[in-house]
Design an enzyme around this catalytic site. Structure first.
Site, mmCIF file in Angstrom:
data_model
loop_
_atom_site.group_PDB
_atom_site.id
_atom_site.type_symbol
_atom_site.label_atom_id
_atom_site.label_comp_id
_atom_site.label_asym_id
_atom_site.label_seq_id
_atom_site.Cartn_x
_atom_site.Cartn_y
_atom_site.Cartn_z
ATOM 1 N N CYS A 84 -14.034 23.278 78.291
ATOM 2 C CA CYS A 84 -13.614 22.961 76.926
ATOM 3 C C CYS A 84 -12.408 22.040 76.908
ATOM 4 C CB CYS A 84 -13.286 24.243 76.179
ATOM 5 S SG CYS A 84 -14.693 25.328 76.111
ATOM 6 N N TYR A 87 -4.702 12.438 87.413
ATOM 7 C CA TYR A 87 -4.241 11.119 87.884
ATOM 8 C C TYR A 87 -5.134 9.973 87.434
ATOM 9 C CZ TYR A 87 -2.726 14.662 91.263
ATOM 10 O OH TYR A 87 -2.262 15.813 91.843
HETATM 11 N N1 LLP Z 1 3.682 16.294 103.866
HETATM 12 C C1 LLP Z 1 4.279 16.669 102.728
HETATM 13 C C2 LLP Z 1 5.648 17.135 102.774
HETATM 14 C C3 LLP Z 1 3.574 16.618 101.515
HETATM 15 O O1 LLP Z 1 4.175 16.984 100.396
HETATM 16 C C4 LLP Z 1 2.232 16.182 101.509
HETATM 17 C C5 LLP Z 1 1.480 16.123 100.249
HETATM 18 C C6 LLP Z 1 1.650 15.811 102.732
HETATM 19 C C7 LLP Z 1 2.408 15.867 103.891
HETATM 20 C C8 LLP Z 1 0.215 15.371 102.846
HETATM 21 O O2 LLP Z 1 -0.072 14.258 102.085
HETATM 22 P P1 LLP Z 1 -1.532 13.604 102.207
HETATM 23 O O3 LLP Z 1 -1.667 13.067 103.608
HETATM 24 O O4 LLP Z 1 -2.528 14.667 101.950
HETATM 25 O O5 LLP Z 1 -1.562 12.565 101.162
HETATM 26 N N2 LLP Z 1 -2.524 16.489 94.447
HETATM 27 C C9 LLP Z 1 -2.332 15.100 94.820
HETATM 28 C C10 LLP Z 1 -1.664 14.978 96.178
HETATM 29 C C11 LLP Z 1 -0.371 15.740 96.308
HETATM 30 C C12 LLP Z 1 0.223 15.613 97.657
HETATM 31 C C13 LLP Z 1 1.279 16.622 97.890
HETATM 32 N N3 LLP Z 1 1.953 16.492 99.130
HETATM 33 C C14 LLP Z 1 -3.685 14.380 94.776
HETATM 34 O O6 LLP Z 1 -4.687 14.994 94.452
HETATM 35 O O7 LLP Z 1 -3.739 13.181 95.024
#
Ligand code: LLP
Length: 434
Positions: A362, A335
């Site tokens: 790498c 990102y």
């Molecule tokens: N609920 C659902 C249905 C979700 O898909 C997610 C996150 C959450 C709650 C929690 O979201 P949060 O509060 O943690 O933002 N890999 C990405 C983030 C992907 C989020 C996926 N879904 C990153 O590193 O920013």
């Protein structure tokens, strides 16, 4: 120091050395090696307390907090979830196994997933109190799992339907989910059809859910989505004590330029008041309001420690080469996420210029941060990267044979190993050869 607010609440600079929960980070790195991840329990507890007090203050109905396990899940975190009476959002069979081992009660386990496999659905049936249905095909599979469609089965998990509201929050495109055309959830017409299928088959439909994306700081798009969800709730007819979940996604500050951090209370207040307003408008009873935070609970509680192994001057850039990088934190590569950092010793040295930090893997995208003002860093120094608690280890990999770091739980002046470092044997364990 302007970067300290990015670190856990118990962080101090003592004799020019960074400590967390009273622990000398140099000593921890010496005992457990690097890269090393630390979780500060007090910071987790404080973020949870912020959610609880804001809900109490701003929402007159019942509410629940569901920790989104995808941000970081291990046995200790699932146990913390259970001890605090939180619900746990599991994506499929793998995360459910952790919830079961941690002893979460079934009613507190919720299952998400865009394309849940038959094994995911069977595991959800056994171990979850709530399934969030993503699509009509999944609903048909659930109908087939219902043993006697004439009688509501008391062991059947409650079902919520996931709405695609047609509007995302403002964030990186890869973490937007609510927009029309995204792979997540059902359109309003599909929601109506799904509710019909539930009624016909006497499935326990109790709620509506949406999640518009992650790492947002402006809650405004939740307003229109909430409005649409309540309109649909009215149309399809839900029980008086229905469940409403506007997902999670509240952002964290990763870099000093993002400070002050987005306040949890502002998000909860906005979400709760939109729900109350929509209720009044549609003449509905107040639902049980479920919030589903991941990052805003765990991100700032986590710190990554890396050891500098080499320093390279390349044109304008000075690379500090560390022993971890994209294998434990792929967020720069995915990102372009912007991080900050402090040296563990000599924290208060004057800045000597801009430094970039890259890992040993790498790939040129194996970067933790670029062009950050830092003091002159020597080979062998220990660096602490704050806001490392969410979506690092849960998205980590064994690229180049990387072994996942050890994880420590810092609580009341004690450090406890909650995940040991992976070994070469771990990498070979499921490898069967020819
Ligand atoms: N609920 C659902 C249905 C979700 O898909 C997610 C996150 C959450 C709650 C929690 O979201 P949060 O509060 O943690 O933002 N890999 C990405 C983030 C992907 C989020 C996926 N879904 C990153 O590193 O920013």
């Amino acid at each position: 120091m302007d970067r300290l607010p990015l670190f856990p609440d118990t962080t101090k600079v003592e004799n020019n050395v960074l400590t967390i929960a009273g622990q000398d980070l140099n000593a921890l790195a010496k005992t457990y090696g690097t890269p090393l991840y630390l979780y500060d329990r007090a910071t987790l507890d404080n973020a949870l307390a912020d959610y609880r007090s804001a809900l109490k203050k701003h929402y007159p109905g019942r509410s629940e907090i569901t920790y989104a396990g995808k941000a970081f899940l291990c046995l200790a975190i699932a146990q913390w979830t259970s001890m605090n009476g939180l619900w746990l959002d599991c994506t499929g069979e793998g995360e459910l196994a952790v919830a079961v081992k941690a002893g979460l009660e079934r009613g507190h386990v919720l299952v998400h997933g865009v394309n849940k496999s038959p094994a995911d659905l069977r595991a959800a049936f056994r171990h979850a109190g709530t399934i969030v249905v993503d699509n009509l095909t999944e609903l048909e599979s659930l109908v087939r799992l219902q043993p006697n469609s004439q009688l509501p089965d008391p062991s059947f998990p409650n079902l919520w339907l996931r709405l695609q509201p047609g509007l995302a929050v403002d964030t990186h495109a890869y973490t937007q989910t609510g927009q029309g055309g995204s792979k997540f959830g059902m359109t309003p017409a599909e929601i109506t059809e799904a509710a019909h299928v539930c009624r016909q088959n006497r499935l326990p439909l109790t709620g509506l859910h949406f999640h518009q994306g992650s790492q947002f700081k402006d809650p405004e798009p939740l307003k229109a989505a909430t409005e649409l969800a309540f309109e649909l709730a009215k149309e399809i007819g839900l029980p008086d004590d229905w469940d409403f979940c506007p997902g999670g996604g509240w952002g964290a500050a990763y870099h000093e330029d993002d400070l002050p951090a987005p306040p949890i209370e502002a998000y909860v207040k906005f979400t709760a008041s939109e729900a109350v307003k929509a209720c009044q408008k549609h003449g509905l009873t107040l639902p049980r309001l479920h919030l589903e935070p991941g990052r805003s609970l765990v991100a700032r509680a986590g710190v990554a420690l890396y050891r500098v192994g080499a320093v390279k001057q390349r044109g304008d850039r000075t690379w500090l080469l560390t022993d971890g990088g994209m294998a434990d934190n792929p967020r720069f590569a995915l990102y372009g996420a912007r991080y900050s950092c402090l040296p563990v010793t000599g924290v208060e040295r004057a800045p000597a210029g801009k430094f970039s930090i890259a890992g040993p893997y790498c790939e040129s995208g194996d970067v933790i941060l670029e062009d950050l003002q830092m003091p002159e860093i020597q080979v062998g120094e220990l660096l602490a990267v704050p806001v490392s608690g969410a979506y690092h280890l849960s998205m980590s990999s064994n690229y180049n044979g990387a072994r996942r770091p050890a994880v420590l739980w810092l609580d009341k002046g004690k450090a406890r190993l909650i995940q040991r470092r992976e070994t070469g044997d771990d990498l070979l364990q499921r490898d069967l050869g020819l």
